[in-house]
Design an enzyme around this catalytic site. Structure first.
Site, PDB file in Angstrom:
ATOM      1  N   HIS A 143      17.245  -2.402  31.696  1.00  0.00           N
ATOM      2  CA  HIS A 143      16.197  -1.480  31.257  1.00  0.00           C
ATOM      3  C   HIS A 143      14.840  -2.124  31.481  1.00  0.00           C
ATOM      4  CE1 HIS A 143      19.428   0.685  29.347  1.00  0.00           C
ATOM      5  NE2 HIS A 143      18.589   1.624  28.924  1.00  0.00           N
ATOM      6  N   GLU A 195      10.161   1.445  31.108  1.00  0.00           N
ATOM      7  CA  GLU A 195      10.195   2.652  30.273  1.00  0.00           C
ATOM      8  C   GLU A 195       9.066   2.510  29.248  1.00  0.00           C
ATOM      9  OE1 GLU A 195      13.459   2.907  27.517  1.00  0.00           O
ATOM     10  OE2 GLU A 195      13.238   5.072  27.231  1.00  0.00           O
ATOM     11  N   HIS A 236      24.545   5.483  27.474  1.00  0.00           N
ATOM     12  CA  HIS A 236      25.008   4.511  26.473  1.00  0.00           C
ATOM     13  C   HIS A 236      26.151   5.136  25.677  1.00  0.00           C
ATOM     14  CE1 HIS A 236      21.376   2.014  27.141  1.00  0.00           C
ATOM     15  NE2 HIS A 236      20.862   3.176  27.453  1.00  0.00           N
ATOM     16  N   ASP A 239      21.202   9.089  29.408  1.00  0.00           N
ATOM     17  CA  ASP A 239      20.774   8.049  28.458  1.00  0.00           C
ATOM     18  C   ASP A 239      21.537   8.127  27.129  1.00  0.00           C
ATOM     19  OD1 ASP A 239      19.332   5.743  28.142  1.00  0.00           O
ATOM     20  OD2 ASP A 239      17.401   6.703  27.783  1.00  0.00           O
ATOM     21  N   ASP A 240      21.114   8.994  26.231  1.00  0.00           N
ATOM     22  CA  ASP A 240      21.784   9.180  24.929  1.00  0.00           C
ATOM     23  C   ASP A 240      21.767  10.681  24.644  1.00  0.00           C
ATOM     24  OD1 ASP A 240      21.792   6.174  23.959  1.00  0.00           O
ATOM     25  OD2 ASP A 240      19.782   6.576  24.716  1.00  0.00           O
ATOM     26  N   HIS A 297      23.615   5.799  34.026  1.00  0.00           N
ATOM     27  CA  HIS A 297      22.789   5.375  32.892  1.00  0.00           C
ATOM     28  C   HIS A 297      23.075   6.245  31.680  1.00  0.00           C
ATOM     29  CE1 HIS A 297      18.420   4.388  31.364  1.00  0.00           C
ATOM     30  NE2 HIS A 297      19.345   4.219  30.425  1.00  0.00           N
TER      31      HIS A 297
HETATM   32  N1  HPA Z   1      17.222   2.491  25.623  1.00  0.00           N
HETATM   33  C1  HPA Z   1      17.298   1.223  25.262  1.00  0.00           C
HETATM   34  N2  HPA Z   1      18.269   0.752  24.544  1.00  0.00           N
HETATM   35  C2  HPA Z   1      19.227   1.580  24.139  1.00  0.00           C
HETATM   36  C3  HPA Z   1      19.204   2.900  24.471  1.00  0.00           C
HETATM   37  C4  HPA Z   1      18.166   3.386  25.263  1.00  0.00           C
HETATM   38  O1  HPA Z   1      18.106   4.573  25.603  1.00  0.00           O
HETATM   39  N3  HPA Z   1      20.306   3.474  23.932  1.00  0.00           N
HETATM   40  C5  HPA Z   1      20.947   2.513  23.300  1.00  0.00           C
HETATM   41  N4  HPA Z   1      20.311   1.345  23.416  1.00  0.00           N
HETATM   42 ZN    ZN Z   2      19.054   3.615  28.444  1.00  0.00          ZN
END
Ligand code: HPA
Ligand code: ZN
Length: 322
Positions: free
Chosen positions: A187, A190, A10, A267-268, A8
């Site tokens: 997703h 969350e 991006h 994630d990011d 997970h």
């Molecule tokens: N969550 C949802 N959408 C996204 C994310 C994320 O962390 N990063 C890029 N698009």
């Molecule tokens: Zn994500």
């Protein structure tokens, strides 16, 4: 160094401000207003603002070489910290916004994967993601293109973006992806609660990205465990975006204890101050998990990975050898 794997993350979200600045300069474009705060980090207040900032950063990524460099830099960094495998969430909609077609987009990512493998021994594959807030019809188009396997490294389909758009809207897109043999994840759980997770479980998915808010519904936790659904959990992301106020409130350990399969993701990473190795360290510190338990997270990621079985065998050998 513990062998790690993540499912997970991006791709555009892996590029730190310095790399985005370098790419923007190379492309002869100014950094978008509002992208960075005065301290030089990505600027955002909440989840929806984060998504907009993410889009701003992505808007300077223009070429196949940019995607190659972002992929290579990310994979080399996590490989140096012990990672052996990653599934990178790619967004062809973001690529299309800057005029890149699938061949240029995936070709760049694949070149980055190949270089990282050559130089650092890490393996990676690609998940094709649609963006919820671009709508169900666009997701169908993205899934249909992914189903044609524009690149052999594509192994799965996912859905990111604004979670307020419900999973059930995307049943057609998921049917196309699953029929084509792509692994499916989404997703959910969350920003939206257990209802979104229940809705997501009606799709042909074997994994959920986040999914943590399922913990608010004991019957749902039981169902996740019974069905062997893997949650790709990103604790630092959840804290940075305010899903939970502190790690002591985070349900990861509870979900794990209830028998739900879990893996860790960043994630990011530069947005949230996360690293993959840091997520593992956090579990050791916060939940007291042993090295054996941390290794089990990597094993769970390999089990839930969408790559070919042959590669899983190699990854398990690496996990046990290191
Ligand atoms: N969550 C949802 N959408 C996204 C994310 C994320 O962390 N990063 C890029 N698009
Ligand atoms: Zn994500």
């Amino acid at each position: 160094m513990l062998p790690q794997a993540e499912l997970h993350v991006h791709l555009e979200g892996t590029a730190p401000p310095e790399l985005i600045a370098r790419i923007a300069a190379r492309n002869g474009i100014a950094l978008p207003d509002g992208l960075l705060s005065v301290d030089g980090r990505f600027h955002f207040r909440d989840f929806l603002h984060f998504l907009r900032t993410y889009d701003l950063a992505a808007s300077v990524i223009r070429t196949s070489e940019d995607y190659r460099d972002i992929t290579y830099e990310y994979l080399s960094g996590i490989a140096r910290a012990g990672a052996i495998y990653a599934e990178l969430t790619a967004s062809p909609d973001h690529a299309a916004l800057v005029g890149l077609d699938d061949e240029q987009h995936y070709g760049g990512i694949a070149a980055g994967i190949d270089a990282a493998r050559r130089e650092h021994g890490i393996e990676a594959r690609i998940l094709v993601s649609a963006v919820r807030n671009f709508g169900a019809d666009q997701a169908v188009r993205v899934a249909a293109r992914a189903a044609q396997r524009p690149h052999p490294y594509i192994v799965g389909f996912s859905l990111a973006g604004d979670e307020r758009v419900p999973p059930s809207d995307f049943a057609s897109a998921y049917a196309i992806a699953a029929d084509a043999g792509l692994g499916c994840t989404i997703h959910a759980g969350e920003w939206q609660g257990p209802v979104s997770v229940r809705d997501a479980l009606r799709l042909p998915v074997s994994r959920l990205d986040h999914g943590v808010r399922a913990s608010e519904d004991p019957a749902l936790v039981h169902e996740l465990a019974a069905r062997g659904i893997t949650l790709n959990v990103c604790p630092t992301s959840n804290l940075a975006l305010g899903v939970y106020r502190s790690l002591s409130e985070h349900p990861l350990a509870h979900l794990h204890a209830a028998g739900v399969r879990v893996t860790l993701g960043s994630d990011d990473p530069p947005y949230f101050g996360a690293t993959l190795a840091g997520e593992y360290a956090l579990c050791a510190e916060q939940f007291g998990w042993s090295e054996q338990q941390l290794r089990a997270l990597t094993a769970a990621a390999i089990d839930a990975a969408f790559c070919e079985e042959r590669l899983k065998v190699v990854l398990r050998e690496r996990l046990h050898a290191q």
